[in-house]
Design a protein around this motif. Sequence first.
Motif, PDB file in Angstrom:
ATOM      1  N   LEU A 123       0.812  -1.218   0.000  1.00 57.12           N
ATOM      2  CA  LEU A 123       0.000   0.000   0.000  1.00 57.12           C
ATOM      3  C   LEU A 123       0.846   1.270   0.000  1.00 57.12           C
ATOM      4  O   LEU A 123       0.347   2.349  -0.349  1.00 57.12           O
ATOM      5  N   TYR A 124       2.107   1.175   0.364  1.00 60.13           N
ATOM      6  CA  TYR A 124       2.980   2.354   0.355  1.00 60.13           C
ATOM      7  C   TYR A 124       3.432   2.734  -1.055  1.00 60.13           C
ATOM      8  O   TYR A 124       4.055   3.788  -1.238  1.00 60.13           O
ATOM      9  N   PHE A 125       3.124   1.889  -2.030  1.00 58.82           N
ATOM     10  CA  PHE A 125       3.585   2.134  -3.388  1.00 58.82           C
ATOM     11  C   PHE A 125       2.393   2.346  -4.318  1.00 58.82           C
ATOM     12  O   PHE A 125       1.338   1.720  -4.161  1.00 58.82           O
ATOM     13  N   ALA A 126       2.579   3.213  -5.306  1.00 56.04           N
ATOM     14  CA  ALA A 126       1.492   3.602  -6.194  1.00 56.04           C
ATOM     15  C   ALA A 126       1.020   2.424  -7.044  1.00 56.04           C
ATOM     16  O   ALA A 126       1.819   1.657  -7.577  1.00 56.04           O
ATOM     17  N   SER A 127      -0.306   2.322  -7.145  1.00 54.59           N
ATOM     18  CA  SER A 127      -0.929   1.300  -7.975  1.00 54.59           C
ATOM     19  C   SER A 127      -2.327   1.782  -8.336  1.00 54.59           C
ATOM     20  O   SER A 127      -2.869   2.685  -7.676  1.00 54.59           O
ATOM     21  N   MET A 128      -2.898   1.198  -9.364  1.00 57.85           N
ATOM     22  CA  MET A 128      -4.271   1.543  -9.738  1.00 57.85           C
ATOM     23  C   MET A 128      -5.220   0.928  -8.715  1.00 57.85           C
ATOM     24  O   MET A 128      -5.235  -0.298  -8.529  1.00 57.85           O
TER      25      MET A 128
END
Length: 297
Positions: A205-210
């Motif tokens: 969740l700390y990293f960008a994703s759609m």
Amino acid sequence: MSEFGYLDALESEAIQILREGVAEAEHPVLLFSGGKDSTVLAQLALRAFYPSVPPLPLLHVDSTWEFREVIEFRNRFAFENGFELVLHHNEDGRQQGLNPIDHGDLYTSTMRTDALKQALDFAGYDVIFGGARRDEEATRAKERVVSLRNAAHGWDPKNQRPEIWSNFNWRKKSGETLRVYPLSNWTEFDLWAYILSRRVSLCPLYFASMRSVVDQNGKLIVIDDDERAAALGFGPPQIEKVRFRSLGCWPVTAALRSEAQDIGGVVRETFSSSLSERSGRVSDAGSLERQKREGYF
């Protein structure tokens, strides 16, 4: 000394605190939420007692509104690193159907504070390690590294012991407990620098994703459970590329639009931002000091 030499000093201090605390404890425990701070603290515990199995369990107080990815990361982290994992939630609060949107402070008190006190009392934990840092929030700055709590887990900020030259007071009377914060002297910058230099694995969740999000009064809320989101009155979601800077209960923890898909990108974005670390915590509207006085971590 390594490229990040000052981190070696912070790491050594935290390891010393962990070792001293475990040596002084009868039943130590490490609070683990799956967030970046508690993950770093758990990694430090692994280093502190290597090559032995960590001599203290991870305790996760499950609010029942955790992100599914946090739960998956928590389980995987404990299994891969040989930690005993202790889980607890407040069954009375769950039966009442409390949620962080409709019940606010009552929810926090019941599902976080009361649940934590139940878990500590049930197992008799006396030295409780947490990942809070002094720079995180103004109330945190009133804590010492070793914080004395009374038999009801209450905290009095006026009753703090001096800590001179890293001399920590581990004394406690029967029924009293100690909350211990080995990351007290770390900043958010230090934490991310450590994560980057030591290649610490974090919750995705700390990293960008759609992700599927709704806009709630200008805050982007990731929909973690469609059925529960509908019951809370959230509108139709849209897909956006987002990540989190801080993690909490999913209906009251806002994400931010981001392109950072690795730690380097997160570090660059974080330290060019004018927003505070906890700006996404919608639930921070209440008094953290009052909650801490009542036993909140």
